[in-house]
Design a protein around this motif. Structure first.
Motif, PDB file in Angstrom:
ATOM      1  N   PHE A  30       0.909  -1.094  -0.079  1.00 41.26           N
ATOM      2  CA  PHE A  30      -0.136   0.128   0.318  1.00 41.26           C
ATOM      3  C   PHE A  30       0.625   1.230   0.005  1.00 41.26           C
ATOM      4  N   THR A  31       2.034   0.936  -0.105  1.00 45.60           N
ATOM      5  CA  THR A  31       2.829   2.467   0.317  1.00 45.60           C
ATOM      6  C   THR A  31       3.607   3.657  -1.062  1.00 45.60           C
ATOM      7  N   GLY A  32       3.333   2.486  -2.303  1.00 43.60           N
ATOM      8  CA  GLY A  32       3.280   2.388  -3.168  1.00 43.60           C
ATOM      9  C   GLY A  32       4.180   2.742  -4.825  1.00 43.60           C
ATOM     10  N   GLY A  33       4.782   2.085  -4.001  1.00 47.81           N
ATOM     11  CA  GLY A  33       6.446   1.648  -4.647  1.00 47.81           C
ATOM     12  C   GLY A  33       5.488   0.179  -6.063  1.00 47.81           C
ATOM     13  N   PHE A  34       4.376   0.043  -5.258  1.00 47.12           N
ATOM     14  CA  PHE A  34       4.108  -1.594  -7.170  1.00 47.12           C
ATOM     15  C   PHE A  34       3.596  -0.448  -7.881  1.00 47.12           C
ATOM     16  N   GLY A  35       2.914   0.572  -7.324  1.00 49.66           N
ATOM     17  CA  GLY A  35       2.278   1.387  -7.653  1.00 49.66           C
ATOM     18  C   GLY A  35       3.433   2.237  -8.606  1.00 49.66           C
ATOM     19  N   GLU A  36       4.395   2.322  -8.616  1.00 51.77           N
ATOM     20  CA  GLU A  36       5.578   2.789  -9.504  1.00 51.77           C
ATOM     21  C   GLU A  36       6.730   2.082 -10.051  1.00 51.77           C
ATOM     22  N   HIS A  37       6.415   0.955 -10.122  1.00 52.91           N
ATOM     23  CA  HIS A  37       6.848   0.081 -10.882  1.00 52.91           C
ATOM     24  C   HIS A  37       5.571  -0.706 -12.297  1.00 52.91           C
ATOM     25  N   ALA A  38       4.094  -0.534 -12.309  1.00 51.96           N
ATOM     26  CA  ALA A  38       3.053  -0.119 -12.661  1.00 51.96           C
ATOM     27  C   ALA A  38       3.365   1.084 -13.202  1.00 51.96           C
ATOM     28  N   LEU A  39       3.479   2.055 -13.293  1.00 53.26           N
ATOM     29  CA  LEU A  39       3.427   3.881 -13.495  1.00 53.26           C
ATOM     30  C   LEU A  39       4.811   3.130 -15.127  1.00 53.26           C
ATOM     31  N   THR A  40       5.878   2.995 -14.707  1.00 53.30           N
ATOM     32  CA  THR A  40       7.174   2.530 -15.601  1.00 53.30           C
ATOM     33  C   THR A  40       6.658   1.491 -16.347  1.00 53.30           C
ATOM     34  N   GLY A  41       6.236   0.156 -15.866  1.00 54.48           N
ATOM     35  CA  GLY A  41       5.952  -0.302 -17.016  1.00 54.48           C
ATOM     36  C   GLY A  41       4.420   0.000 -17.792  1.00 54.48           C
ATOM     37  N   TYR A  42       3.956   0.925 -17.211  1.00 53.45           N
ATOM     38  CA  TYR A  42       2.463   1.306 -19.277  1.00 53.45           C
ATOM     39  C   TYR A  42       3.224   2.699 -19.877  1.00 53.45           C
ATOM     40  N   ALA A  93      -4.740   2.162  -9.160  1.00 56.23           N
ATOM     41  CA  ALA A  93      -5.399   2.833 -10.570  1.00 56.23           C
ATOM     42  C   ALA A  93      -3.618   2.569 -11.587  1.00 56.23           C
ATOM     43  N   ALA A  94      -3.028   3.274 -10.942  1.00 56.47           N
ATOM     44  CA  ALA A  94      -1.635   2.701 -12.310  1.00 56.47           C
ATOM     45  C   ALA A  94      -1.992   1.191 -12.691  1.00 56.47           C
ATOM     46  N   ALA A  95      -2.211  -0.559 -12.036  1.00 59.42           N
ATOM     47  CA  ALA A  95      -2.250  -1.345 -12.130  1.00 59.42           C
ATOM     48  C   ALA A  95      -3.196  -2.004 -13.032  1.00 59.42           C
ATOM     49  N   THR A  96      -4.433  -0.916 -13.029  1.00 61.21           N
ATOM     50  CA  THR A  96      -5.453  -1.323 -14.180  1.00 61.21           C
ATOM     51  C   THR A  96      -5.093  -0.775 -15.341  1.00 61.21           C
ATOM     52  N   LEU A  97      -3.759   0.101 -15.513  1.00 67.51           N
ATOM     53  CA  LEU A  97      -3.749   1.235 -16.600  1.00 67.51           C
ATOM     54  C   LEU A  97      -2.985   0.000 -17.089  1.00 67.51           C
ATOM     55  N   LEU A  98      -1.935  -0.840 -16.675  1.00 65.60           N
ATOM     56  CA  LEU A  98      -0.874  -1.943 -17.096  1.00 65.60           C
ATOM     57  C   LEU A  98      -2.151  -2.914 -18.155  1.00 65.60           C
ATOM     58  N   LEU A  99      -2.143  -3.371 -17.286  1.00 67.89           N
ATOM     59  CA  LEU A  99      -2.933  -4.816 -16.590  1.00 67.89           C
ATOM     60  C   LEU A  99      -3.945  -4.198 -18.002  1.00 67.89           C
ATOM     61  N   ALA A 100      -4.616  -3.772 -18.039  1.00 65.55           N
ATOM     62  CA  ALA A 100      -5.865  -3.819 -19.293  1.00 65.55           C
ATOM     63  C   ALA A 100      -4.922  -3.125 -20.647  1.00 65.55           C
ATOM     64  N   GLU A 101      -4.049  -2.203 -20.454  1.00 69.47           N
ATOM     65  CA  GLU A 101      -3.044  -2.419 -21.758  1.00 69.47           C
ATOM     66  C   GLU A 101      -2.744  -3.956 -22.393  1.00 69.47           C
ATOM     67  N   VAL A 102      -2.113  -4.087 -22.004  1.00 75.75           N
ATOM     68  CA  VAL A 102      -1.485  -5.597 -21.571  1.00 75.75           C
ATOM     69  C   VAL A 102      -2.200  -6.428 -22.681  1.00 75.75           C
ATOM     70  N   ASP A 103      -3.270  -6.786 -21.694  1.00 75.69           N
ATOM     71  CA  ASP A 103      -4.107  -8.632 -22.286  1.00 75.69           C
ATOM     72  C   ASP A 103      -5.772  -8.064 -21.703  1.00 75.69           C
ATOM     73  N   LYS A 137      -7.019 -11.425 -20.773  1.00 82.48           N
ATOM     74  CA  LYS A 137      -5.781 -12.627 -20.060  1.00 82.48           C
ATOM     75  C   LYS A 137      -5.696 -12.247 -18.355  1.00 82.48           C
ATOM     76  N   TYR A 138      -5.595 -10.973 -17.966  1.00 78.70           N
ATOM     77  CA  TYR A 138      -6.253 -10.421 -16.685  1.00 78.70           C
ATOM     78  C   TYR A 138      -7.683  -9.557 -15.969  1.00 78.70           C
ATOM     79  N   LYS A 139      -8.504 -10.468 -17.298  1.00 78.76           N
ATOM     80  CA  LYS A 139      -9.911 -10.555 -16.643  1.00 78.76           C
ATOM     81  C   LYS A 139      -9.705  -9.812 -14.995  1.00 78.76           C
ATOM     82  N   SER A 140      -9.251 -11.943 -14.417  1.00 78.76           N
ATOM     83  CA  SER A 140      -9.503 -11.757 -12.554  1.00 78.76           C
ATOM     84  C   SER A 140      -9.079 -10.797 -11.935  1.00 78.76           C
ATOM     85  N   GLU A 141      -7.822 -10.313 -11.847  1.00 80.60           N
ATOM     86  CA  GLU A 141      -7.329  -9.147 -11.368  1.00 80.60           C
ATOM     87  C   GLU A 141      -8.094  -8.017 -11.923  1.00 80.60           C
ATOM     88  N   LEU A 142      -8.941  -7.549 -12.784  1.00 78.29           N
ATOM     89  CA  LEU A 142      -9.746  -6.158 -13.010  1.00 78.29           C
ATOM     90  C   LEU A 142     -10.816  -6.156 -12.862  1.00 78.29           C
TER      91      LEU A 142
END
Length: 568
Positions: free
Chosen positions: A74-86, A131-141, A144-149
């Motif tokens: 919950f601190t945001g580090g995973f969101g940073e990874h999602a953002l750069t991946g997006y 929110a960043a994770a949403t953008l990335l997973l939806a953009e990739v597939d 495939k990531y419907k369960s996570e979405l």
């Protein structure tokens, strides 16, 4: 029209909201920035070089320490990874990119922990990270990531405050910055075919209208008067003005206030090969009831916002900002949605974009952009890349018409297509198809075929004219008695880079003429960016052909689950 902002308040500073916001904000702005020396577009070689350098720096620094710790979800580090991946995914559309893979892994880790207790407070950046994770997973597939979405959808249902806003866990005032990211995530889920809480979106729109400052801007933390009489808000800044304005436009687009822009209704064109069986669509979100809201208050709110922005520059090159990269991305988002909602005349090189480019060129450090308050260089670079490519604009165009971002040029030999950074390389084909259409529609014409297309041929750029051209070409590829005409039609459809033509190209895969088949296959590879295709050789066996048809159909349904393939 849309200028910059005052610095965000300190509380906003400590927020990954700032980080992710800038990221998700991605594109567009609406204001007149002070005159830039050049007129830029995302397709310019100079801009592409900046983008490619930025993406390469993201790869180089993929293991860079995140600003926010990765010790908890919950601190945001995973969101940073999602953002750069997006950012990397939006440029190169390559899910195997190590930056994208890191973002996917962190996004899935974050989603898997959403059921755990969120500590809340300003150390928790959950809304931004999710929110960043949403953008990335939806953009990739998205399929495939419907369960996570779907898990993300449940998170936002639970995280919403009773008044309609979003913010830090344990607080109930409402945070405009976080609310805009929640709206962007929900818009992405909706466009990915996930049925979200539409009544909740309506509550968010109501809250945004109530907490707008009488002067036209929005605050960081909104004071809700509970009625239609707005009250003076504290902490109103240009960045929060575009954040609030974009959240309002995004939320109302989810409710289809600006019209049904989703493409992909069951095609009126019939006639797939007999071997292609009917493939029923999934649940159509078009049938889902969405709250009806009057348009006039929203239009008035955006007009008031523009009035405020006209007096308060959002250009970090004019007025210093603590988070200039975040600010540029928020502006880009606002401008892109405002352009869509108000059907503004398309300006390929708006002043706000030119000014932002000039600023980014000036402050760049090598191929990347420096970190700053609560951000690393990778986060700043991701924001900058998303701004330069106009990522929000791309997302809106893709959702509304199915057209992929970028130009419409297609290398002549698509079997030799290759990517260099953000550019598609190969021998270009070429300019107007209007002179060809009449000849192509004459079934007796034997003078044309796919390889005889003039160099530099261009399909129409006007959306209405382009649609008409594509409709005529689809009819040709499906029904012309001339194999030459079908060859040219298949080739031009593949060149269009428009998702709407995919069913017609799948139909053409089983054309009696082998050249038509190859043009259809190569066009599908180009439009999908799946350059290896689905292993359909130049001379496929019947089994290979049916396998390729089915694979392309299944892929298209992940992009447009509403489509129905009709057997003939």
């Amino acid at each position: 029209m849309v200028p910059t902002e005052d610095q965000m308040r300190k509380r906003e500073t400590g927020s990954i909201a700032t980080l992710c916001v800038a990221c998700l904000v991605s594109l567009g702005g609406l204001l007149s920035f002070c005159g830039a020396a050049h007129g830029y577009t995302p397709e310019d070689p100079e801009i592409q070089a900046l983008v490619d350098g930025g993406v390469q720096s993201l790869r180089t620094n993929a293991r860079q320490k995140t600003f926010y710790a990765l010790t908890t979800a919950f601190t945001g580090g995973f969101g940073e990874h999602a953002l750069t991946g997006y950012a990397a995914m939006k440029v190169n559309h390559d899910p195997t990119d190590p930056v994208v893979q890191q973002g996917i892994s962190s996004s899935r880790t974050l989603v898997s922990k959403l059921g755990a207790p969120d500590p809340g407070g300003h150390s928790s950046k959950t809304v931004y990270a999710v929110a960043a994770a949403t953008l990335l997973l939806a953009e990739v597939d998205a399929e495939k990531y419907k369960s996570e979405l779907k898990q993300i959808d449940r998170y936002f249902r639970n995280a919403q405050y009773r008044n309609g806003a979003y913010g830090y866990v344990g607080e109930k005032t409402g945070d405009v910055s976080q609310t805009q990211y929640a709206m962007l995530a929900l818009w992405t889920l909706d466009r990915a075919g996930i049925q979200i809480d539409y009544k909740g979106v309506g509550r968010t729109v109501g809250w945004l209208l109530r907490v707008q400052d009488p002067g036209g801007g929005w605050p960081y933390q909104g004071i809700d008067p509970g009625g239609n009489n707005r009250v003076k808000q504290g902490g109103v800044t240009p960045s929060m003005a575009v954040a609030g304005g974009s959240a309002l436009l995004i939320g109302t687009d989810i409710l289809r206030m600006w019209g049904e822009s989703l493409g992909g209704e069951a095609s009126a064109l019939v006639g797939l090969p007999k071997a292609v069986k009917e493939f029923k669509e999934g649940q159509s979100l078009k049938k889902v009831e969405r709250p009806k809201m009057p348009k006039e208050p929203v239009v008035a709110a955006i007009q008031a916002c523009e009035g405020y922005l006209g007096k308060n520059s959002a250009d970090p090159g004019v007025k210093r900002s603590i988070w200039p990269y975040y600010q540029l991305y928020t502006l880009e988002r606002y401008e892109s949605f405002r352009e869509m909602a108000f059907e503004s005349e398309i300006n390929p090189s708006p002043a706000w974009y030119n000014s932002g480019v000039e600023y980014l060129k000036e402050v760049r450090k090598g191929p990347s952009w420096p970190g700053g308050s609560y951000t690393t260089s990778s986060v700043s670079t991701a924001f900058s890349v998303l701004f330069l490519i106009r990522s929000t604009k791309r997302a809106i165009v893709k959702a509304s018409s199915g057209t992929l971002g970028g130009g419409r040029s297609l290398p002549k030999d698509t079997t030799k297509i290759r990517r260099e950074g953000s550019q598609i390389k190969g021998e270009p084909v070429g300019a107007s198809v209007l002179d060809l259409l009449s000849a192509l529609e004459d079934d007796g014409n034997e003078a044309l075929e796919g390889k005889s297309l003039p160099e530099d041929m261009q399909l129409a750029t006007d959306p209405k004219d382009l649609r008409a051209q594509l409709d005529r070409l689809e009819r040709l590829v499906r029904g012309s008695q001339s194999y030459q005409a079908r060859r040219v039609a298949a080739r031009l459809l593949g060149k269009s880079d428009d998702m709407r033509v995919v069913p017609a190209l799948i139909y053409a895969l089983s054309d009696p003429d082998l050249s038509v088949r190859r043009y259809a296959r190569d066009g599908l590879r180009f439009i999908s960016r799946k350059f290896e295709g689905f292993e359909m050789p130049d001379k496929p066996t019947e089994v290979e052909l049916r396998k390729a048809e089915r694979a392309w159909m299944e892929w298209y349904l992940t992009v447009n689950p509403k489509h129905v393939f009709v057997a003939q």
